[in-house]
Design a protein around this motif. Structure first.
Motif, PDB file in Angstrom:
ATOM      1  N   GLN A   1     -41.778 -56.340 -34.656  1.00  0.00           N
ATOM      2  CA  GLN A   1     -41.843 -57.689 -34.097  1.00  0.00           C
ATOM      3  C   GLN A   1     -41.205 -57.846 -32.723  1.00  0.00           C
ATOM      4  O   GLN A   1     -41.339 -58.904 -32.121  1.00  0.00           O
ATOM      5  N   HIS A   2     -40.523 -56.830 -32.207  1.00  0.00           N
ATOM      6  CA  HIS A   2     -39.804 -56.991 -30.943  1.00  0.00           C
ATOM      7  C   HIS A   2     -40.093 -55.835 -29.986  1.00  0.00           C
ATOM      8  O   HIS A   2     -40.074 -54.672 -30.387  1.00  0.00           O
ATOM      9  N   THR A   3     -40.335 -56.196 -28.740  1.00  0.00           N
ATOM     10  CA  THR A   3     -40.563 -55.211 -27.682  1.00  0.00           C
ATOM     11  C   THR A   3     -39.645 -55.529 -26.520  1.00  0.00           C
ATOM     12  O   THR A   3     -39.496 -56.685 -26.139  1.00  0.00           O
ATOM     13  N   ARG A   4     -39.028 -54.500 -25.981  1.00  0.00           N
ATOM     14  CA  ARG A   4     -38.188 -54.648 -24.790  1.00  0.00           C
ATOM     15  C   ARG A   4     -38.827 -53.875 -23.645  1.00  0.00           C
ATOM     16  O   ARG A   4     -39.422 -52.826 -23.857  1.00  0.00           O
ATOM     17  N   ALA A   5     -38.663 -54.412 -22.441  1.00  0.00           N
ATOM     18  CA  ALA A   5     -39.136 -53.731 -21.240  1.00  0.00           C
ATOM     19  C   ALA A   5     -37.982 -53.627 -20.256  1.00  0.00           C
ATOM     20  O   ALA A   5     -37.180 -54.555 -20.131  1.00  0.00           O
ATOM     21  N   ALA A   6     -37.897 -52.490 -19.595  1.00  0.00           N
ATOM     22  CA  ALA A   6     -36.920 -52.279 -18.535  1.00  0.00           C
ATOM     23  C   ALA A   6     -37.685 -51.960 -17.259  1.00  0.00           C
ATOM     24  O   ALA A   6     -38.543 -51.072 -17.251  1.00  0.00           O
ATOM     25  N   ALA A   7     -37.392 -52.691 -16.200  1.00  0.00           N
ATOM     26  CA  ALA A   7     -38.055 -52.490 -14.917  1.00  0.00           C
ATOM     27  C   ALA A   7     -37.021 -52.032 -13.887  1.00  0.00           C
ATOM     28  O   ALA A   7     -35.871 -52.462 -13.903  1.00  0.00           O
ATOM     29  N   LEU A   8     -37.461 -51.143 -13.011  1.00  0.00           N
ATOM     30  CA  LEU A   8     -36.602 -50.618 -11.955  1.00  0.00           C
ATOM     31  C   LEU A   8     -37.442 -50.475 -10.701  1.00  0.00           C
ATOM     32  O   LEU A   8     -38.573 -49.971 -10.757  1.00  0.00           O
ATOM     33  N   VAL A   9     -36.916 -50.935  -9.576  1.00  0.00           N
ATOM     34  CA  VAL A   9     -37.570 -50.702  -8.294  1.00  0.00           C
ATOM     35  C   VAL A   9     -36.565 -49.995  -7.388  1.00  0.00           C
ATOM     36  O   VAL A   9     -35.398 -50.381  -7.323  1.00  0.00           O
ATOM     37  N   ARG A  10     -37.027 -48.931  -6.754  1.00  0.00           N
ATOM     38  CA  ARG A  10     -36.217 -48.209  -5.776  1.00  0.00           C
ATOM     39  C   ARG A  10     -36.741 -48.583  -4.391  1.00  0.00           C
ATOM     40  O   ARG A  10     -37.906 -48.362  -4.080  1.00  0.00           O
TER      41      ARG A  10
ATOM     42  N   GLN B   1     -44.264 -63.518 -37.172  1.00  0.00           N
ATOM     43  CA  GLN B   1     -44.633 -62.719 -38.355  1.00  0.00           C
ATOM     44  C   GLN B   1     -46.062 -62.947 -38.837  1.00  0.00           C
ATOM     45  O   GLN B   1     -46.644 -62.072 -39.474  1.00  0.00           O
ATOM     46  N   VAL B   2     -46.664 -64.083 -38.529  1.00  0.00           N
ATOM     47  CA  VAL B   2     -48.041 -64.326 -38.974  1.00  0.00           C
ATOM     48  C   VAL B   2     -49.077 -63.800 -37.972  1.00  0.00           C
ATOM     49  O   VAL B   2     -50.262 -63.752 -38.291  1.00  0.00           O
ATOM     50  N   ASP B   3     -48.631 -63.387 -36.772  1.00  0.00           N
ATOM     51  CA  ASP B   3     -49.556 -62.849 -35.771  1.00  0.00           C
ATOM     52  C   ASP B   3     -49.864 -61.386 -36.062  1.00  0.00           C
ATOM     53  O   ASP B   3     -49.045 -60.658 -36.637  1.00  0.00           O
ATOM     54  N   ALA B   4     -51.040 -60.951 -35.634  1.00  0.00           N
ATOM     55  CA  ALA B   4     -51.434 -59.554 -35.798  1.00  0.00           C
ATOM     56  C   ALA B   4     -50.512 -58.656 -34.979  1.00  0.00           C
ATOM     57  O   ALA B   4     -50.034 -59.044 -33.911  1.00  0.00           O
ATOM     58  N   ASN B   5     -50.274 -57.454 -35.471  1.00  0.00           N
ATOM     59  CA  ASN B   5     -49.436 -56.490 -34.766  1.00  0.00           C
ATOM     60  C   ASN B   5     -50.259 -55.869 -33.635  1.00  0.00           C
ATOM     61  O   ASN B   5     -51.139 -55.048 -33.869  1.00  0.00           O
ATOM     62  N   GLN B   6     -49.981 -56.282 -32.398  1.00  0.00           N
ATOM     63  CA  GLN B   6     -50.678 -55.788 -31.219  1.00  0.00           C
ATOM     64  C   GLN B   6     -49.633 -55.312 -30.209  1.00  0.00           C
ATOM     65  O   GLN B   6     -49.225 -56.064 -29.322  1.00  0.00           O
TER      66      GLN B   6
END
Length: 92
Positions: free
Chosen positions: A20-29, A46-51
């Motif tokens: 149910q949880h996604t994390r994103a890390a962004a980096l710019v040089r 929880q009722v949404d499809a796993n995408q």
């Protein structure tokens, strides 16, 4: 007058914490060697499809948005420092 191409190296990484949880890390040089980092998070109801791709898109967009805001702040601080006055950022 010859211009040297300027580019930024951007990295975006994702971590699925669970179904149910996604994390994103962004980096710019930046060309001056400095780095700016940002994070984003997405939660699936929880009722949404796993995408997982959708979670990555949302978390990634939030991380990139945070990155953009930090870059705007950095630019305005540099303008203020060089000019001795206060600039006024326009937030989109």
């Amino acid at each position: 007058m010859t211009h040297t191409p300027v580019g930024w190296h951007v990295e975006l990484e994702f971590k699925e914490e669970d179904d149910q949880h996604t994390r994103a890390a962004a980096l710019v040089r930046l060309p001056d060697g400095s780095e700016v980092r940002a994070h984003g998070r997405a939660s699936r109801h929880q009722v949404d499809a796993n995408q997982p791709r959708v979670g990555e898109e949302i978390a990634g967009a939030r991380a990139l948005n945070d990155l953009a805001m930090q870059l705007l702040t950095k630019a305005h601080e540099e303008i203020d420092s060089a000019s001795g006055r206060t600039s006024h950022p326009i937030h989109v």
